[in-house]
Design a protein around this motif. Structure first.
Motif, PDB file in Angstrom:
ATOM      1  N   VAL A 228       1.073  -1.258   0.052  1.00  0.00           N
ATOM      2  CA  VAL A 228      -0.077  -0.132  -0.289  1.00  0.00           C
ATOM      3  C   VAL A 228       0.862   1.326  -0.353  1.00  0.00           C
ATOM      4  CG1 VAL A 228      -1.630   1.534   1.395  1.00  0.00           C
ATOM      5  CG2 VAL A 228      -2.117  -0.990   1.329  1.00  0.00           C
ATOM      6  N   ASN A 229       0.847   2.190  -0.854  1.00  0.00           N
ATOM      7  CA  ASN A 229       1.360   3.308  -0.990  1.00  0.00           C
ATOM      8  C   ASN A 229       0.526   4.106  -0.091  1.00  0.00           C
ATOM      9  OD1 ASN A 229       2.375   6.525  -1.227  1.00  0.00           O
ATOM     10  ND2 ASN A 229       1.905   5.843  -3.748  1.00  0.00           N
ATOM     11  N   PRO A 230       0.254   4.327   1.480  1.00  0.00           N
ATOM     12  CA  PRO A 230      -0.222   5.300   1.752  1.00  0.00           C
ATOM     13  C   PRO A 230      -0.767   6.864   1.362  1.00  0.00           C
ATOM     14  CG  PRO A 230       1.677   5.089   3.027  1.00  0.00           C
ATOM     15  CD  PRO A 230       2.057   4.005   2.078  1.00  0.00           C
ATOM     16  N   VAL A 231      -0.074   7.097   0.246  1.00  0.00           N
ATOM     17  CA  VAL A 231      -0.017   8.645   0.834  1.00  0.00           C
ATOM     18  C   VAL A 231      -0.780   8.850  -0.486  1.00  0.00           C
ATOM     19  CG1 VAL A 231       1.674   9.721   1.934  1.00  0.00           C
ATOM     20  CG2 VAL A 231       2.132   9.229  -0.708  1.00  0.00           C
ATOM     21  N   ALA A 232      -0.813   8.493  -1.679  1.00  0.00           N
ATOM     22  CA  ALA A 232      -1.272   8.029  -2.777  1.00  0.00           C
ATOM     23  C   ALA A 232      -2.622   8.628  -2.900  1.00  0.00           C
ATOM     24  CB  ALA A 232      -1.559   6.372  -3.471  1.00  0.00           C
TER      25      ALA A 232
ATOM     26  N   GLU B 127      -6.453  14.008   3.433  1.00  0.00           N
ATOM     27  CA  GLU B 127      -6.466  12.682   3.967  1.00  0.00           C
ATOM     28  C   GLU B 127      -6.695  11.976   3.526  1.00  0.00           C
ATOM     29  OE1 GLU B 127     -10.691  12.883   6.497  1.00  0.00           O
ATOM     30  OE2 GLU B 127     -10.142  14.458   7.242  1.00  0.00           O
ATOM     31  N   PRO B 128      -5.395  10.437   4.214  1.00  0.00           N
ATOM     32  CA  PRO B 128      -5.833   9.814   3.657  1.00  0.00           C
ATOM     33  C   PRO B 128      -6.934   8.920   2.296  1.00  0.00           C
ATOM     34  CG  PRO B 128      -3.991   9.746   5.585  1.00  0.00           C
ATOM     35  CD  PRO B 128      -5.393  10.482   5.310  1.00  0.00           C
ATOM     36  N   ARG B 129      -6.355   8.597   1.476  1.00  0.00           N
ATOM     37  CA  ARG B 129      -7.528   7.687   1.094  1.00  0.00           C
ATOM     38  C   ARG B 129      -7.277   6.414   0.069  1.00  0.00           C
ATOM     39  NH1 ARG B 129      -8.935   7.929  -6.213  1.00  0.00           N
ATOM     40  NH2 ARG B 129     -10.249   7.558  -5.962  1.00  0.00           N
ATOM     41  N   ALA B 130      -6.032   6.270   0.436  1.00  0.00           N
ATOM     42  CA  ALA B 130      -5.284   4.766  -0.056  1.00  0.00           C
ATOM     43  C   ALA B 130      -6.217   3.188   0.974  1.00  0.00           C
ATOM     44  CB  ALA B 130      -3.771   4.923  -0.158  1.00  0.00           C
ATOM     45  N   PRO B 131      -4.981   3.740   2.704  1.00  0.00           N
ATOM     46  CA  PRO B 131      -5.904   3.048   3.332  1.00  0.00           C
ATOM     47  C   PRO B 131      -7.151   2.270   3.118  1.00  0.00           C
ATOM     48  CG  PRO B 131      -4.348   4.350   4.224  1.00  0.00           C
ATOM     49  CD  PRO B 131      -5.390   5.218   2.736  1.00  0.00           C
ATOM     50  N   ASP B 132      -8.233   3.223   3.047  1.00  0.00           N
ATOM     51  CA  ASP B 132      -9.760   2.483   2.928  1.00  0.00           C
ATOM     52  C   ASP B 132      -9.581   1.727   1.263  1.00  0.00           C
ATOM     53  OD1 ASP B 132      -9.882   3.925   5.026  1.00  0.00           O
ATOM     54  OD2 ASP B 132     -11.044   5.816   4.405  1.00  0.00           O
ATOM     55  N   ARG B 133      -8.712   1.991   0.904  1.00  0.00           N
ATOM     56  CA  ARG B 133      -9.114   1.407  -0.228  1.00  0.00           C
ATOM     57  C   ARG B 133      -8.195   0.236  -0.536  1.00  0.00           C
ATOM     58  NH1 ARG B 133     -12.309   3.762  -4.502  1.00  0.00           N
ATOM     59  NH2 ARG B 133     -11.023   3.246  -6.189  1.00  0.00           N
ATOM     60  N   ALA B 134      -7.665   0.542   0.130  1.00  0.00           N
ATOM     61  CA  ALA B 134      -7.263  -0.973   0.737  1.00  0.00           C
ATOM     62  C   ALA B 134      -7.578  -1.960   1.638  1.00  0.00           C
ATOM     63  CB  ALA B 134      -5.198  -1.045   0.831  1.00  0.00           C
ATOM     64  N   ARG B 135      -8.585  -1.704   2.572  1.00  0.00           N
ATOM     65  CA  ARG B 135      -8.486  -2.336   3.260  1.00  0.00           C
ATOM     66  C   ARG B 135     -10.038  -3.090   1.897  1.00  0.00           C
ATOM     67  NH1 ARG B 135      -9.406   1.179   6.637  1.00  0.00           N
ATOM     68  NH2 ARG B 135      -7.428   0.701   8.110  1.00  0.00           N
ATOM     69  N   ARG B 136     -11.550  -2.070   1.051  1.00  0.00           N
ATOM     70  CA  ARG B 136     -11.956  -2.263   0.455  1.00  0.00           C
ATOM     71  C   ARG B 136     -11.280  -3.750   0.178  1.00  0.00           C
ATOM     72  NH1 ARG B 136     -14.717   1.945  -2.933  1.00  0.00           N
ATOM     73  NH2 ARG B 136     -15.753   0.907  -4.086  1.00  0.00           N
ATOM     74  N   MET B 137     -10.334  -3.926  -0.290  1.00  0.00           N
ATOM     75  CA  MET B 137      -9.289  -4.712  -1.179  1.00  0.00           C
ATOM     76  C   MET B 137      -9.634  -6.218  -0.718  1.00  0.00           C
ATOM     77  SD  MET B 137      -6.743  -6.857  -1.979  1.00  0.00           S
ATOM     78  CE  MET B 137      -5.691  -4.884  -1.437  1.00  0.00           C
ATOM     79  N   VAL B 138      -8.790  -5.716   0.308  1.00  0.00           N
ATOM     80  CA  VAL B 138      -8.301  -6.709   1.497  1.00  0.00           C
ATOM     81  C   VAL B 138     -10.292  -7.921   2.052  1.00  0.00           C
ATOM     82  CG1 VAL B 138      -7.324  -7.968   3.559  1.00  0.00           C
ATOM     83  CG2 VAL B 138      -6.148  -5.787   1.668  1.00  0.00           C
TER      84      VAL B 138
ATOM     85  N   PRO C 215       3.925   1.454   7.503  1.00  0.00           N
ATOM     86  CA  PRO C 215       1.810   1.985   7.094  1.00  0.00           C
ATOM     87  C   PRO C 215       1.997   1.026   5.882  1.00  0.00           C
ATOM     88  CG  PRO C 215       3.224   4.065   7.009  1.00  0.00           C
ATOM     89  CD  PRO C 215       5.150   3.265   7.026  1.00  0.00           C
ATOM     90  N   MET C 216       2.627   0.519   5.231  1.00  0.00           N
ATOM     91  CA  MET C 216       2.703  -0.041   3.623  1.00  0.00           C
ATOM     92  C   MET C 216       1.024  -1.655   3.668  1.00  0.00           C
ATOM     93  SD  MET C 216       6.064   0.759   2.311  1.00  0.00           S
ATOM     94  CE  MET C 216       5.450   0.815   0.617  1.00  0.00           C
ATOM     95  N   GLY C 217       0.536  -1.308   4.708  1.00  0.00           N
ATOM     96  CA  GLY C 217      -0.840  -2.211   4.603  1.00  0.00           C
ATOM     97  C   GLY C 217      -0.261  -3.723   5.604  1.00  0.00           C
ATOM     98  N   GLU C 218       0.392  -4.156   6.409  1.00  0.00           N
ATOM     99  CA  GLU C 218       0.206  -5.545   7.665  1.00  0.00           C
ATOM    100  C   GLU C 218      -1.275  -5.186   8.153  1.00  0.00           C
ATOM    101  OE1 GLU C 218       2.576  -7.319  11.095  1.00  0.00           O
ATOM    102  OE2 GLU C 218       3.670  -5.954   9.679  1.00  0.00           O
TER     103      GLU C 218
END
Length: 376
Positions: free
Chosen positions: A7-11, A35-46, A64-67
Motif C-alpha cells: 500500500v502506498n499510504p499517500v496515493a 486525508e489519506p485515501r489509499a488505506p480505505d481502498r486497500a481495506r475494501r480490496m482485502v 504503514p504499507m499494509g500489514e
C-alpha cells in the motif's frame, strides 16, 4: 494463491484539495487538510479477498504499507520486509524507494536471506497487489522488471491512466482470486507539474505482466472527436438558467473545457470550476470550496474519461460523494468518445453511492442529441 500486498499510504491525497496528484506534493496536501485515501481502498480490496479467497497466502510489508489492514481482514500474513529498518515512519514519509524495496522482496530479487530487518523468508509471490496510482505502478513495474511476477493495481491515485489497474478495489480482489493467465500491458505516467498546467503528456514507463480479466480498465484515450456543437448546446442551456441561482459544477477535461470556452471564460487547467448566474464564482475548486459554493439547486456537468468510461473516480476527486449527493448530474461526451467505451463507470470511494448511480443514463452527445448509456 500467494499474493504480496503493498500500500502506498499517500496515493491520491492531493486530489480533493485540488493538487491533481501527490508526487512531490505530500507536504502541501497535508497543509491543505488532505486525508489519506489509499488505506480505505486497500481495506475494501482485502476484505473482499478474505471473503472470496480466504485461503490466500499473503505476504506484506511493515506498516504503514499494509500489514495491519491485512491482519484486520482475518489473514495471518508473512511480513517479508521492513523497509524502514524497524522504525515505522509517518505515512507521509514513505517514498518510491520503499515501494521498490517491498516489491523486490515479494519477488525474491532483493538479495536478502531473512532476519529482523528483512522479515521472514518466503517464497516469491504469484501476484503483487499494489494500492496507488500511476506513479506507484511505475515503481512496481520497475522493481519487477526481469521477472515473470504479474502485478495488479487497486486504483487509489488521482490520475490512473495505466491499463494495469482493476476497475475497483473489490474487482481487484476478484481478479486476484480467479485469474488463470496474464498478458503484457502498458504502465503509463504523466508529468504532474505539466498536468497541473493543463497539459497531458502520457509517458510509457514500462510493460508488465497483468492478469487477464474483464474487470481491468483500459488505458486513457486522449483523442475523442469534435465537441463544438455539443459545447454550444450545453452552454446555451446553462445561460438559460442565469439569474435563477442555479450552481453549475463544471468538471475537468477537454470536453467540459469546450463548454467553459463557449461560456466565455478560460478553463482552469484540468480543474473544476463553479459557475452561477453568468459568472465563475470559484476557479480550480477544491472539494471544500465546491461544497461552500453550492446552493439550493446544483448541477454537475462531467464527461467520462475516453477509453475508460469513468464519470467519477478518475481525475476529478474534488467532486466527492458529499458534492455528488447535493447535485443533479449531467453527463456530456462526443459520439466518438462513447464509441470507444462499452459502459460508463463510477468509483467514488462510497460503494453505496456507486450503487445508487448505477443504471441507464442519458448522455448529451450533440447540440440537441442524446444517447442512452449504462453506468455499471
Amino acid at each position: 494463491m500467494h499474493v504480496g500486498i503493498a500500500v502506498n499510504p499517500v496515493a491520491g491525497m492531493g486530489g480533493r484539495v485540488g493538487l491533481k496528484g501527490t508526487d512531490g506534493k505530500v507536504a502541501e496536501a497535508v497543509e491543505r487538510g488532505a486525508e489519506p485515501r489509499a488505506p480505505d481502498r486497500a481495506r475494501r480490496m482485502v476484505d473482499r479477498l478474505a471473503a472470496v479467497a480466504p485461503e490466500t497466502t499473503v505476504s506484506v510489508a511493515a506498516d504503514p504499507m499494509g500489514e495491519s489492514i491485512v491482519r484486520e481482514a482475518g489473514f495471518d500474513p508473512v511480513r517479508v520486509v521492513d523497509p524502514f529498518d524497524g522504525g515505522p515512519p509517518e505515512p507521509t514519509e514513505t517514498t518510491a524507494a520503499h515501494t521498490a524495496a517491498v516489491v523486490r522482496a515479494f519477488a525474491g530479487t532483493d538479495g536478502k536471506e531473512g532476519g529482523s530487518d528483512a522479515g521472514e523468508t518466503a517464497d516469491p509471490v504469484e501476484l503483487v497487489l499494489f494500492v496507488g496510482g500511476d506513479g506507484t505502478a511505475a515503481d512496481v513495474a520497475e522493481a519487477l522488471e526481469g521477472t515473470d511476477v504479474p502485478m495488479l493495481g487497486v486504483p487509489a491515485g488521482v490520475k490512473v491512466y495505466s491499463s494495469v489497474f482493476a476497475v475497483s478495489p473489490e474487482d481487484a480482489a476478484e481478479v486476484a482470486a480467479s485469474f488463470s493467465r496474464t498478458e503484457r500491458r502498458e504502465v503509463m505516467d504523466i508529468d504532474e507539474d505539466a498536468y497541473r498546467e493543463g497539459e497531458v503528456h502520457p509517458e510509457l514507463r514500462g510493460v508488465a505482466h497483468v492478469p487477464v480479466a474483464d474487470d481491468l480498465q483500459s488505458s486513457k484515450q486522449t483523442a475523442s472527436g469534435t465537441v463544438e456543437s455539443l459545447a454550444e448546446g450545453v452552454a446555451a442551456d446553462i445561460r438559460e438558467r442565469d439569474g435563477e441561482g442555479v450552481t453549475f459544477v463544471l468538471g475537468p477535461g477537454s470536453t467540459v473545457g469546450a463548454i467553459k470556452d463557449e461560456l466565455g471564460f478560460e478553463p482552469s487547467p484540468i480543474g473544476v470550476d463553479v459557475w452561477r448566474d453568468g459568472e465563475v464564482i470559484v476557479r480550480d475548486a477544491t472539494e471544500a470550496e465546491i461544497l461552500d459554493a453550492l446552493g439550493e439547486e446544483n448541477v454537475i456537468v462531467v464527461s467520462p474519461i475516453g477509453g475508460q468510461g469513468f464519470v467519477f473516480g478518475r481525475g476529478n476527486p474534488q467532486i466527492s460523494p458529499a458534492v455528488i449527493r447535493r447535485c443533479d448530474l449531467r453527463i456530456v461526451a462526443s459520439r466518438a468518445k462513447l464509441d470507444d467505451v462499452r459502459a460508463l463507470r463510477v468509483d467514488t470511494d462510497d460503494p453505496d453511492l456507486d450503487a445508487e448511480l448505477a443504471g441507464w443514463v442519458r448522455v448529451r452527445v450533440g447540440k440537441f442529441e442524446t444517447r442512452m448509456m449504462k453506468i455499471v
